[in-house]
Scaffold this active site. Structure first.
Site, PDB file in Angstrom:
ATOM      1  N   ASP A  21       3.908   0.625  -3.653  1.00  0.00           N
ATOM      2  CA  ASP A  21       4.285   2.031  -3.697  1.00  0.00           C
ATOM      3  C   ASP A  21       5.789   2.132  -3.923  1.00  0.00           C
ATOM      4  O   ASP A  21       6.577   1.611  -3.134  1.00  0.00           O
ATOM      5  CB  ASP A  21       3.888   2.700  -2.381  1.00  0.00           C
ATOM      6  CG  ASP A  21       4.424   4.109  -2.234  1.00  0.00           C
ATOM      7  OD1 ASP A  21       4.709   4.738  -3.273  1.00  0.00           O
ATOM      8  OD2 ASP A  21       4.556   4.576  -1.086  1.00  0.00           O
ATOM      9  N   ASN A  23       7.430   5.254  -4.592  1.00  0.00           N
ATOM     10  CA  ASN A  23       8.005   6.582  -4.340  1.00  0.00           C
ATOM     11  C   ASN A  23       7.680   7.151  -2.964  1.00  0.00           C
ATOM     12  O   ASN A  23       7.912   8.336  -2.696  1.00  0.00           O
ATOM     13  CB  ASN A  23       7.572   7.568  -5.429  1.00  0.00           C
ATOM     14  CG  ASN A  23       6.059   7.736  -5.488  1.00  0.00           C
ATOM     15  OD1 ASN A  23       5.329   7.112  -4.718  1.00  0.00           O
ATOM     16  ND2 ASN A  23       5.585   8.572  -6.402  1.00  0.00           N
ATOM     17  N   ASP A  25       4.764   7.725  -1.294  1.00  0.00           N
ATOM     18  CA  ASP A  25       3.624   8.610  -1.034  1.00  0.00           C
ATOM     19  C   ASP A  25       2.422   7.852  -0.487  1.00  0.00           C
ATOM     20  O   ASP A  25       1.352   8.425  -0.301  1.00  0.00           O
ATOM     21  CB  ASP A  25       3.236   9.390  -2.295  1.00  0.00           C
ATOM     22  CG  ASP A  25       2.739   8.499  -3.429  1.00  0.00           C
ATOM     23  OD1 ASP A  25       2.742   7.267  -3.267  1.00  0.00           O
ATOM     24  OD2 ASP A  25       2.355   9.042  -4.489  1.00  0.00           O
ATOM     25  N   ASP A  29       1.700   2.425  -7.532  1.00  0.00           N
ATOM     26  CA  ASP A  29       1.926   3.135  -8.785  1.00  0.00           C
ATOM     27  C   ASP A  29       2.493   2.196  -9.845  1.00  0.00           C
ATOM     28  O   ASP A  29       2.743   1.012  -9.584  1.00  0.00           O
ATOM     29  CB  ASP A  29       2.866   4.320  -8.557  1.00  0.00           C
ATOM     30  CG  ASP A  29       4.089   3.950  -7.726  1.00  0.00           C
ATOM     31  OD1 ASP A  29       4.743   2.935  -8.053  1.00  0.00           O
ATOM     32  OD2 ASP A  29       4.399   4.657  -6.744  1.00  0.00           O
ATOM     33  N   ASP A  98      -8.311  -1.376 -17.990  1.00  0.00           N
ATOM     34  CA  ASP A  98      -9.684  -1.095 -17.585  1.00  0.00           C
ATOM     35  C   ASP A  98     -10.052   0.281 -18.111  1.00  0.00           C
ATOM     36  O   ASP A  98      -9.342   1.259 -17.841  1.00  0.00           O
ATOM     37  CB  ASP A  98      -9.780  -1.123 -16.060  1.00  0.00           C
ATOM     38  CG  ASP A  98     -11.176  -1.440 -15.558  1.00  0.00           C
ATOM     39  OD1 ASP A  98     -12.129  -1.286 -16.343  1.00  0.00           O
ATOM     40  OD2 ASP A  98     -11.311  -1.847 -14.395  1.00  0.00           O
ATOM     41  N   ASP A 199     -15.694  -0.916 -18.238  1.00  0.00           N
ATOM     42  CA  ASP A 199     -16.496  -0.831 -17.023  1.00  0.00           C
ATOM     43  C   ASP A 199     -17.939  -0.427 -17.331  1.00  0.00           C
ATOM     44  O   ASP A 199     -18.181   0.428 -18.185  1.00  0.00           O
ATOM     45  CB  ASP A 199     -15.857   0.200 -16.088  1.00  0.00           C
ATOM     46  CG  ASP A 199     -16.558   0.281 -14.755  1.00  0.00           C
ATOM     47  OD1 ASP A 199     -16.460  -0.673 -13.977  1.00  0.00           O
ATOM     48  OD2 ASP A 199     -17.214   1.318 -14.499  1.00  0.00           O
ATOM     49  N   GLU A 255     -17.962  -5.429 -18.470  1.00  0.00           N
ATOM     50  CA  GLU A 255     -18.606  -5.656 -17.171  1.00  0.00           C
ATOM     51  C   GLU A 255     -20.109  -5.489 -17.370  1.00  0.00           C
ATOM     52  O   GLU A 255     -20.565  -4.423 -17.765  1.00  0.00           O
ATOM     53  CB  GLU A 255     -18.097  -4.652 -16.139  1.00  0.00           C
ATOM     54  CG  GLU A 255     -18.727  -4.866 -14.772  1.00  0.00           C
ATOM     55  CD  GLU A 255     -18.585  -3.656 -13.866  1.00  0.00           C
ATOM     56  OE1 GLU A 255     -18.410  -3.850 -12.645  1.00  0.00           O
ATOM     57  OE2 GLU A 255     -18.670  -2.513 -14.368  1.00  0.00           O
ATOM     58  N   HIS A 328     -12.201  -5.840  -7.513  1.00  0.00           N
ATOM     59  CA  HIS A 328     -12.189  -4.605  -6.738  1.00  0.00           C
ATOM     60  C   HIS A 328     -13.554  -4.213  -6.205  1.00  0.00           C
ATOM     61  O   HIS A 328     -13.644  -3.293  -5.374  1.00  0.00           O
ATOM     62  CB  HIS A 328     -11.638  -3.474  -7.610  1.00  0.00           C
ATOM     63  CG  HIS A 328     -12.431  -3.305  -8.869  1.00  0.00           C
ATOM     64  ND1 HIS A 328     -12.321  -4.183  -9.940  1.00  0.00           N
ATOM     65  CD2 HIS A 328     -13.361  -2.396  -9.238  1.00  0.00           C
ATOM     66  CE1 HIS A 328     -13.141  -3.804 -10.896  1.00  0.00           C
ATOM     67  NE2 HIS A 328     -13.782  -2.733 -10.500  1.00  0.00           N
ATOM     68  N   ASP A 329     -14.611  -4.860  -6.662  1.00  0.00           N
ATOM     69  CA  ASP A 329     -15.966  -4.517  -6.230  1.00  0.00           C
ATOM     70  C   ASP A 329     -16.576  -5.570  -5.306  1.00  0.00           C
ATOM     71  O   ASP A 329     -17.781  -5.521  -5.026  1.00  0.00           O
ATOM     72  CB  ASP A 329     -16.883  -4.338  -7.445  1.00  0.00           C
ATOM     73  CG  ASP A 329     -16.690  -2.987  -8.111  1.00  0.00           C
ATOM     74  OD1 ASP A 329     -16.317  -2.031  -7.408  1.00  0.00           O
ATOM     75  OD2 ASP A 329     -16.911  -2.882  -9.327  1.00  0.00           O
TER      76      ASP A 329
END
Length: 564
Positions: A21, A23, A25, A29, A98, A199, A255, A328-329
């Site tokens: 991160d 910034n 929040d 990013d 992606d 994907d 994928e 990520h899965d």
């Protein structure tokens, strides 16, 4: 052999929301990645693969796109993207994006228009049905739980969504939709993007007759997968994309659930002109029990060897393949395939040895290079995956599963385990952000982090760097033939990589106990030199019985290179 940059490189996958991160929040990013480009380059990798960065309301963390040609507000803007891409290319790396083209967000302008009337121009960009009486057209379930159909009150018809109801499926039979998708991909390629990972690509075609699926024991909905996955028309769409959008300089990855090494050639066969390689799911369920809260022992031959060797020994005309454990899965590599407690460092290094010496393009998932683990102390409120709460209602509130077992299952199997913030340091929130992070950092960040491992000579991080450097130097580890050694060994995965007169011998003890490897008579260890060992002593003191038997300690891995 046909040399390609995407065969010879090593890729690094970044889940942008969780990387850095910049910034304050609490959300990773693009500028956070820009800050860390020198770190990524220091690993020795050649490619950066980003999870979706397109504009999205984030029902499914970016896999629900509301504008295909803009950047997610939380991640930055197109100027940030241009700076990131420039920085990547200046460091002689490449970028793989992606792209989600099976569905859009329900907040995409196309879908907003499509809901206005049945005559709207964009109505046929999606898949609609009148249903049967007051019911959906069939009994299909969805990947995220619940029905695959959602009623649009305005027009009185149902739309199909095989993921979340906020992810309506696109209708690829529509020529205008396909043209818009091709123009969108050309837009990004024109900016200099080097490749695309697409994907859920094998879901583009659906059985528009909408037959009911088989209702399996304990299921609330019918099995929809045979009617939305790997249907023949998919190949026509992919050939069209390859022909009209991509050049030989791009890498095109799909994928493809339900595909394995025996049939992947239908997508990746060199003469097919569809995909360069596929992301499969062969290792996703290794170690999972019948119930998600149960972990079972790994069967090395059945769960690993047969699959990984199967991919490595395909005829190259059938296509290339990736070598990856996590994304990520899935869950964290060392938690699923190694021992993230007693043998954390050794098992993480052993798995790195296997990945970076196997045949195929290695994709390292962010954090694996420091041995990040599952967040096994998360409570229900700590999770963010939208499917968790849908299934909680179906499973726990219905009385099918206890709350305790459901949480145990999440600790072992939830994909949020692989989405916790990158552990940069032992400072607050693992150095990821100075704000409240969108998802909590793993509580072990004070012991497992980049800053600490960069200083530690024998760290997991520095071991990854050593192996990547070796792979970059030795073409044998890229293009060399693959020959398994001692196939029936239930504890050790060993193999030769052979290119011309050069040989590399790799030996990995996959478990936390001593084991022995028997070499065949055509392998003389005296012809090899020990190059890499994951134990600190790095000594080759394991030979007995005329060089035919090698003793390995728990999770020990060795890489030998022939001197011929």
């Amino acid at each position: 052999m046909e040399r390609k940059w995407w065969k010879e490189g090593v890729a690094y996958q970044i889940y942008v929301r969780s990387f850095k991160d910049s910034n304050g929040d609490g959300i990773g990013d693009l500028r956070g990645i820009i800050e860390k480009l020198d770190y990524i380059k220091s690993l020795g990798v050649d490619m950066i693969y980003l999870n979706p960065i397109n504009k999205s309301p984030n029902e499914d963390n970016g896999y629900d796109i509301s504008d295909f040609e803009d950047i997610m507000v939380e991640f930055g803007d197109l100027n940030d993207f241009a700076e990131l891409l420039k920085g990547i290319h200046q460091r002689n790396m490449r970028l793989i994006m992606d792209m989600v083209i099976n569905h859009s967000s329900d907040e995409h302008p196309w879908f907003i228009e499509a809901k206005k009337s049945k005559e709207n121009k964009y109505r046929d960009y999606y898949i609609w049905s009148k249903g049967k009486g007051n019911n959906p057209p069939n009994n299909w379930g969805s990947f995220f739980g619940g029905s695959a159909w959602e009623l649009d009150e305005n027009t009185g018809e149902y739309y199909l969504h095989i993921f979340s109801k906020k992810q309506p499926d696109l209708n690829w039979t529509n020529k205008e939709l396909r043209m818009d998708m091709k123009n969108m991909l050309k837009y990004w390629a024109g900016k200099g993007v080097d490749g695309f990972r697409m994907d859920a690509i094998n879901h583009l075609a659906k059985d528009m007759n909408f037959p009911d699926g088989e209702v399996k024991e304990g299921a609330l909905y019918g099995d929809f997968i045979p009617y939305v996955q790997n249907l023949p028309e998919v190949h026509d769409y992919l050939k069209e994309l390859k022909r009209d959008v991509f050049t030989d300089s791009h890498v095109v990855i799909g994928e493809t659930g339900g595909i394995n090494y025996e049939n992947a050639h239908v997508y990746t066969g060199v003469n097919n002109k569809e995909l360069d390689f596929t992301f499969h799911f062969d290792l996703h369920s290794v170690g999972k029990g019948e119930n998600p809260w149960e972990r079972v022992d790994i069967d090395l031959i059945k769960d690993l060897k047969e699959k990984m060797t199967g991919w490595a020994t395909r005829d190259e005309q059938e296509g290339w393949c990736p070598v990856f454990y996590s994304n990520h899965d899935t869950t964290r590599t060392v938690s699923r395939l190694g021992d993230d407690k007693k043998y954390h460092k050794l098992s993480a290094k052993m798995l790195a040895t296997l990945q970076l010496t196997h045949k195929g393009t290695p994709f390292i998932y962010y954090g694996d290079e420091i041995g990040m683990t599952n967040a096994d102390d998360f409570k229900l409120e700590d999770y963010r995956d939208t499917s968790i709460f849908t299934r909680y209602c179906e499973c726990v509130l219905s009385g099918m599963v206890s709350h305790e077992n459901y949480i145990k299952g999440l600790n072992l199997t939830s994909r949020d385990n692989s989405r916790t913030p990158m552990q940069w340091s032992d400072r607050e929130n693992a150095g990821f952000t100075n704000a409240t992070p969108w998802i909590n950092a793993n509580s072990n960040y004070q012991e497992i982090n980049v800053e600490q491992q960069e200083k530690e000579y024998d760290s997991i991080l520095n071991f990854y760097k050593k192996l990547i450097a070796l792979r970059n130097k030795e073409l044998t580890l890229v293009y060399g033939d693959f020959k398994e050694v001692d196939k029936e060994n239930t504890s050790i995965y060993a193999y030769l990589r052979i290119l011309g007169n050069k040989k590399v011998l790799v030996i990995c003890n996959f478990f936390g106990k001593d084991a022995q490897l028997k070499l065949s008579e055509d392998i003389l260890l005296s012809d090899f030199k020990l190059e890499v060992c994951n134990y600190e002593d790095n000594e080759d003191n394991s030979l007995i019985e005329n060089e035919r038997i090698i003793n390995l300690r728990p999770y020990e891995s060795k890489v030998y290179i022939s001197e011929i």
